[in-house]
Design an enzyme around this catalytic site. Structure first.
Site, PDB file in Angstrom:
ATOM      1  N   LYS A 120       0.791  -1.144  -0.176  1.00  0.00           N
ATOM      2  CA  LYS A 120       0.040   0.036  -0.192  1.00  0.00           C
ATOM      3  C   LYS A 120       0.973   1.240  -0.058  1.00  0.00           C
ATOM      4  O   LYS A 120       0.807   2.234  -0.712  1.00  0.00           O
ATOM      5  CB  LYS A 120      -1.023   0.087   1.277  1.00  0.00           C
ATOM      6  CG  LYS A 120      -1.955   1.298   1.061  1.00  0.00           C
ATOM      7  CD  LYS A 120      -2.848   1.091   2.244  1.00  0.00           C
ATOM      8  CE  LYS A 120      -2.248   1.427   3.657  1.00  0.00           C
ATOM      9  NZ  LYS A 120      -3.024   1.488   4.763  1.00  0.00           N
ATOM     10  N   ASP A 138      -6.952   1.382   0.945  1.00  0.00           N
ATOM     11  CA  ASP A 138      -7.038   1.487   2.299  1.00  0.00           C
ATOM     12  C   ASP A 138      -8.291   1.027   2.924  1.00  0.00           C
ATOM     13  O   ASP A 138      -9.222   0.664   2.133  1.00  0.00           O
ATOM     14  CB  ASP A 138      -6.456   2.751   2.784  1.00  0.00           C
ATOM     15  CG  ASP A 138      -7.386   3.869   2.507  1.00  0.00           C
ATOM     16  OD1 ASP A 138      -8.299   3.526   1.741  1.00  0.00           O
ATOM     17  OD2 ASP A 138      -7.322   4.880   2.979  1.00  0.00           O
TER      18      ASP A 138
END
Length: 213
Positions: A120, A138
């Site tokens: 991420k 997220d």
């Protein structure tokens, strides 16, 4: 959700915010990398409060390394998990100096090899600092993608793969920011603000919430 409806959603999000930006404060790829590393399980507001004091003092790998773990901790102690994050910041600075001449590498593999940097974080840096069409999923993006039925998946990797597949090329660079901002301010976790949502009529969420409901 069909292809045409997805395009309409993306067009509306684009029209509403043609040049979306991260809410983290940064001016160099290194500042962004550290900010994103610090932002795990923390708010952008708390990270900005810390880096607004830290970066004027040290905003390079060499500068942060000179501060040491305890020095970094003194600036980021308002952020969750600050002890382990300070350790990773120092390790990452050392790795950047020893392996990349103090520069943030424009490479997923190299980024993910840095301490504390996962997929991420690498996606955010590649997208925001270097303009890659990556999509960092997220909790906000995961929720919005599933709730609207735009790109459904059982975990963040599934949703990322689906988004990469269904989002047209022209929207890929910015879709990460549109979805995260939409989840942060409109499509809230506990009570989505459906009444003020610009894509409410296109969203396939069956339990829409309105001010008087």
């Amino acid at each position: 959700m069909n292809k045409e409806k997805r395009r309409q959603i993306l067009e509306r999000l684009r029209d509403n915010n043609p040049n979306p930006q991260t809410e983290l404060n940064w001016s160099t790829p290194f500042e962004l990398l550290i900010a994103v590393l610090l932002s795990a399980q923390a708010t952008d507001v708390s990270v900005n409060k810390a880096t607004d004091k830290l970066y004027p003092v040290a905003n390079t790998p060499e500068g942060l390394l000179a501060l040491g773990v305890d020095g970094v901790k003194s600036y980021i102690k308002n952020i969750g998990l600050f002890n382990s994050k300070a350790e990773n910041v120092i390790k990452t600075c050392r790795a950047l100096i020893e392996q990349h001449h103090g520069e943030v590498p424009e490479s997923r593999e190299a980024l993910e090899a840095l301490p504390g940097v996962g997929r991420k974080t690498a996606n955010v840096v590649l997208n925001t600092a270097f303009g890659w069409p990556t999509i960092a999923v997220d909790t906000h993006i995961f929720r919005v993608s599933n709730r609207t039925k735009f790109a459904m998946g059982k975990n963040v990797n599934d949703v990322e793969e689906k988004l990469i597949k269904v989002v047209p090329k022209e929207f890929k660079v910015d879709v990460h920011h549109w979805l995260i901002l939409h989840g942060r301010y409109t499509c809230l976790a506990r009570k989505p603000r459906c009444g003020s949502c610009i894509i409410e009529d296109l969203c396939e969420y069956k339990e829409k919430v309105y001010p008087d409901s």
